[in-house]
Scaffold this active site. Structure first.
Site, PDB file in Angstrom:
ATOM      1  N   GLN A 104       2.846   1.731   3.791  1.00  0.00           N
ATOM      2  CA  GLN A 104       4.030   1.527   2.959  1.00  0.00           C
ATOM      3  C   GLN A 104       4.323   2.802   2.154  1.00  0.00           C
ATOM      4  OE1 GLN A 104       1.958  -2.223   1.404  1.00  0.00           O
ATOM      5  NE2 GLN A 104       4.095  -2.652   0.982  1.00  0.00           N
ATOM      6  N   VAL A 106       5.151   6.729   1.214  1.00  0.00           N
ATOM      7  CA  VAL A 106       6.090   7.732   1.734  1.00  0.00           C
ATOM      8  C   VAL A 106       5.587   9.161   1.499  1.00  0.00           C
ATOM      9  CG1 VAL A 106       8.094   6.209   1.405  1.00  0.00           C
ATOM     10  CG2 VAL A 106       7.489   7.829  -0.412  1.00  0.00           C
ATOM     11  N   HIS A 122       8.211   2.711   5.235  1.00  0.00           N
ATOM     12  CA  HIS A 122       9.247   3.030   4.247  1.00  0.00           C
ATOM     13  C   HIS A 122       9.716   4.475   4.330  1.00  0.00           C
ATOM     14  CE1 HIS A 122       7.549  -0.588   1.769  1.00  0.00           C
ATOM     15  NE2 HIS A 122       8.319  -0.966   2.774  1.00  0.00           N
ATOM     16  N   GLY A 191      -5.347  -1.471  -0.487  1.00  0.00           N
ATOM     17  CA  GLY A 191      -4.547  -1.045  -1.637  1.00  0.00           C
ATOM     18  C   GLY A 191      -3.097  -1.472  -1.596  1.00  0.00           C
ATOM     19  N   THR A 192      -2.826  -2.659  -1.051  1.00  0.00           N
ATOM     20  CA  THR A 192      -1.459  -3.173  -1.104  1.00  0.00           C
ATOM     21  C   THR A 192      -1.412  -4.318  -2.114  1.00  0.00           C
ATOM     22  OG1 THR A 192      -1.591  -4.996   0.471  1.00  0.00           O
ATOM     23  CG2 THR A 192      -1.327  -2.790   1.400  1.00  0.00           C
ATOM     24  N   ASN A 217      -9.491  -3.932  -1.977  1.00  0.00           N
ATOM     25  CA  ASN A 217      -8.573  -3.787  -3.102  1.00  0.00           C
ATOM     26  C   ASN A 217      -9.359  -3.869  -4.407  1.00  0.00           C
ATOM     27  OD1 ASN A 217      -5.956  -3.429  -4.083  1.00  0.00           O
ATOM     28  ND2 ASN A 217      -5.141  -4.985  -2.717  1.00  0.00           N
TER      29      ASN A 217
END
Ligand SMILES: [Zn+2]
Length: 252
Positions: A104, A106, A122, A191-192, A217
């Protein structure tokens, strides 16, 4: 043996037996490298919210302002290095028959670490896209010589090649991510927040297709109750531990 060690053992067994592994990463792994969240910042941009700049409407209204903000972000990210977690993932590309990172983020840190198979849900802040032709070019130079940047072939404005608030993900990119998710025997989610859709739905698609879900996480997320294994901690610490144990398991 602690609970964490027990889970790490089980995950190592899973990974050692897997040929197809998919990884989904989010902001947590970037934050460990020191990439700022760009929300609630002090300083120059404190009066702006990310949600008011990272939109097609903001760009239409004031492309120069949006580009100044992106240049500031590019400048900050330029000095950031991948961490041990990114490096382990780059190495895993050769450790499995099929391996891919879906991210996710960028910031391009997976690329910088050496990962080759990366699906950027993304987009990528180092890429510029022509608003007329849709052509994409990577330009790492920062600051850019002209703001806002103009397409050299047609003269139209170029925009950051990222997905803004209110925009849909590229269906081809999302399709590839879904395909990789369904093909994996193990999906490692790192890590989301588990809240940003459609990325958040990928682990569920993977699980439905039979994959084991491993979540790493610092704190539990909405995915945690569905995960087969939850390893609490930072990617930069847990992944090197998994990698070391995986090598030992394979050498044995
Ligand atoms: Zn153009």
């Amino acid at each position: 043996m602690t609970m964490l060690e027990h889970h790490i053992d089980e995950v190592v067994t899973l990974l050692a037996g897997a040929r197809r592994v998919a990884v989904l990463t989010g902001a947590g792994i970037s934050a460990e490298s020191g990439v700022p969240t760009f929300r609630g910042q002090d300083g120059l941009w404190k009066h702006y919210r990310a949600e008011s700049l990272a939109t097609p409407e903001a760009f239409e209204r004031d492309p120069a302002l949006v580009w100044e903000w992106y240049e500031w972000r590019r400048g900050l990210i330029a000095s950031v290095e991948p961490n041990a977690g990114h490096r382990v993932l780059a190495g895993w590309e050769d450790a499995f028959e099929e391996f891919a990172v879906i991210t996710q983020n960028v910031d391009g840190l997976h690329d910088k670490a050496g990962s080759r198979t990366v699906v950027e849900l993304h987009g990528n802040i180092w890429k510029l896209r022509c608003t007329r032709e849709g052509t994409v070019e990577e330009i790492r130079e920062t600051p850019l010589p002209h703001l806002p940047p103009i397409c050299p072939s047609c003269g139209a404005l170029r925009r950051p090649h990222v997905v803004w608030f209110g925009e849909a993900l590229d269906p081809a990119v999302l399709g590839r991510a879904a395909e990789i998710s369904r093909a994996g025997q193990v999906m490692v989610v790192l890590g989301t927040s588990g809240l940003v859709h459609p990325a958040a739905s990928l682990p569920y698609a993977a699980a439905r297709a039979g994959a084991k879900i491993v979540e790493v996480n610092v704190e539990p997320t909405p995915l945690t109750p569905q995960a087969d294994h939850f390893l609490p901690g930072k990617a930069g610490e847990i992944l090197p531990a998994l990698d070391r144990r995986l090598r030992e398991a394979r050498a044995a």
